[in-house]
Design a protein around this motif. Structure first.
Motif: not given
Ligand code: DHB
Ligand code: FE
Length: 288
Positions: A115-132
Motif C-alpha cells: 500500500d506504498d508505505f515503506d516499513l523496515t522489518i525487524v526480526n530482532r530487537m530489544d524494547v525500551d520504556h516507550g513500549l514497556t
C-alpha cells in the motif's frame, strides 16, 4: 454471520515517561507524587481485563536503544516471536519479555508495504520504556506465578527522535493502511492499536520542562472529534507548542487513523501534570 477476519476493536493512547516505570518497579505508586497519576489508570486496567484483545499493535518510539544514529528507520515493524526489555542504564526493567505475533506482523508488513508505505522489518530487537511503560500502566505488574503480558504484542517503532520525522498526515494515512491490513487477515482476531508517547514535554535546552495544558487538551479534543484535520498540523507546531519531545504525539495519529471512520466511543479520558518532565495524557476509544 460469524466473523472470519481480524478487526480493530479499540485504541488506547498514553504517555510513556520512564520515571513511571521506575515508580512501579520500586513500589512508589502510592507516594503522594505518584498516586494521582496511577489513580487515572485504575479504571483502564479494569477495562483491559474486561476487553482483553488477542493482539496489541503497539505504536511507540525507540529512544536510541534498539536503533542508533547508525540506522534510523522511520517506521519499523517487529516480526519476531519475542522481545526482551532493554537495559536503559539501570538494568532491564523487571517486567516480562514481550511475546510477538509473527504471522499477523508479517501479514501487516506485506499489506502496508504493498500500500506504498515503506516499513523496515525487524526480526530482532530489544524494547525500551516507550513500549514497556504503556504495558505496565495498562496491565499492571503481572504476578510472579504467571509472569507474562496478557497477550501477544506487535511492536511498531516510529522515528520521532532524529530529524526528519514523519508528518502527522503520513502517520494518520499509515493508520488507515494498518486498518485495511488487519481487516484482511484471515482469522477472527480482536486487535487493539495503542498510540503512545507525548504529551507536551521538552527534555533539554532553555525550554526544558515546558508543558502546555491548553494545547494538550485541544489535541485530545481534536483527536477524538476531527482527527483528519488534526493530522494536517505541521511538525513545527508540535515543537513550538508542545516542546521538542511533544512530537512523539504524531504516533497517536497512527492509532487514530486505524480506527473506523464512525465516531468512536470515549471510554476514558485522563490528563495529569506533571510526571517527571512530561504532561501525561490518556484516552481509550472504542469502535462502534
Ligand atoms: C521523559 C519523557 C520521555 O518521553 C522520555 O522518553 C524520557 C524522559 C521525562 O519526562 O522524564
Ligand atoms: Fe519519550
Amino acid at each position: 454471520m460469524e466473523r472470519t477476519s481480524a478487526r480493530i476493536t479499540a485504541s488506547v493512547y498514553t504517555s510513556h515517561v520512564p520515571a513511571i516505570g521506575a515508580a512501579i518497579d520500586q513500589g512508589k505508586t502510592h507516594e503522594p507524587y505518584w498516586q494521582p497519576l496511577f489513580a487515572g489508570y485504575e479504571s483502564s486496567k479494569q477495562w483491559l481485563r474486561d476487553n482483553r484483545p488477542d493482539v496489541i499493535f503497539l505504536v511507540y518510539n525507540d529512544h536510541a536503544t534498539a536503533f542508533s544514529l547508525d540506522l534510523i528507520p522511520t517506521f519499523a515493524i517487529g516480526t519476531a516471536a519475542r522481545y526482551q526489555p532493554a537495559d536503559e542504564g539501570w538494568g532491564p526493567r523487571p517486567v516480562p519479555a514481550v511475546q510477538g505475533h509473527p504471522e499477523l506482523a508479517a501479514h501487516i508488513a506485506h499489506s502496508v508495504i504493498q500500500d506504498d508505505f515503506d516499513l523496515t522489518i525487524v526480526n530482532r530487537m530489544d524494547v525500551d520504556h516507550g513500549l514497556t511503560v504503556p504495558l505496565s500502566l495498562m496491565c499492571g505488574q503481572p504476578p510472579k506465578e504467571a509472569f507474562a503480558w496478557p497477550c501477544p504484542v506487535i511492536p511498531f517503532a516510529v522515528n520521532v527522535v532524529q530529524y526528519p520525522v514523519p508528518s502527522g498526515r503520513r502517520c494518520f494515512n499509515l493508520g488507515r493502511a494498518i486498518r485495511k491490513a488487519v481487516e484482511s487477515y484471515d482469522e477472527p482476531l480482536n486487535v487493539q492499536i495503542w498510540g503512545t508517547g507525548g504529551m507536551s514535554h521538552q527534555l533539554q535546552g532553555p525550554r526544558a520542562g515546558l508543558i502546555n495544558r491548553e494545547w494538550d487538551n485541544r489535541f485530545l479534543d481534536r483527536l477524538i472529534s476531527e482527527p483528519e484535520a488534526l493530522a494536517q498540523v505541521p511538525h513545527i507546531d508540535y515543537v513550538r507548542e508542545a516542546g521538542s519531545e511533544g512530537i512523539e504525539l504524531v504516533m497517536w495519529l497512527i492509532a487514530r487513523g486505524a480506527m473506523s471512520d464512525n465516531a468512536p466511543v470515549v471510554k476514558h479520558r485522563f490528563y495529569h501534570v506533571p510526571a517527571s518532565n512530561t504532561a501525561v495524557g490518556h484516552l481509550i476509544l472504542e469502535n462502534t
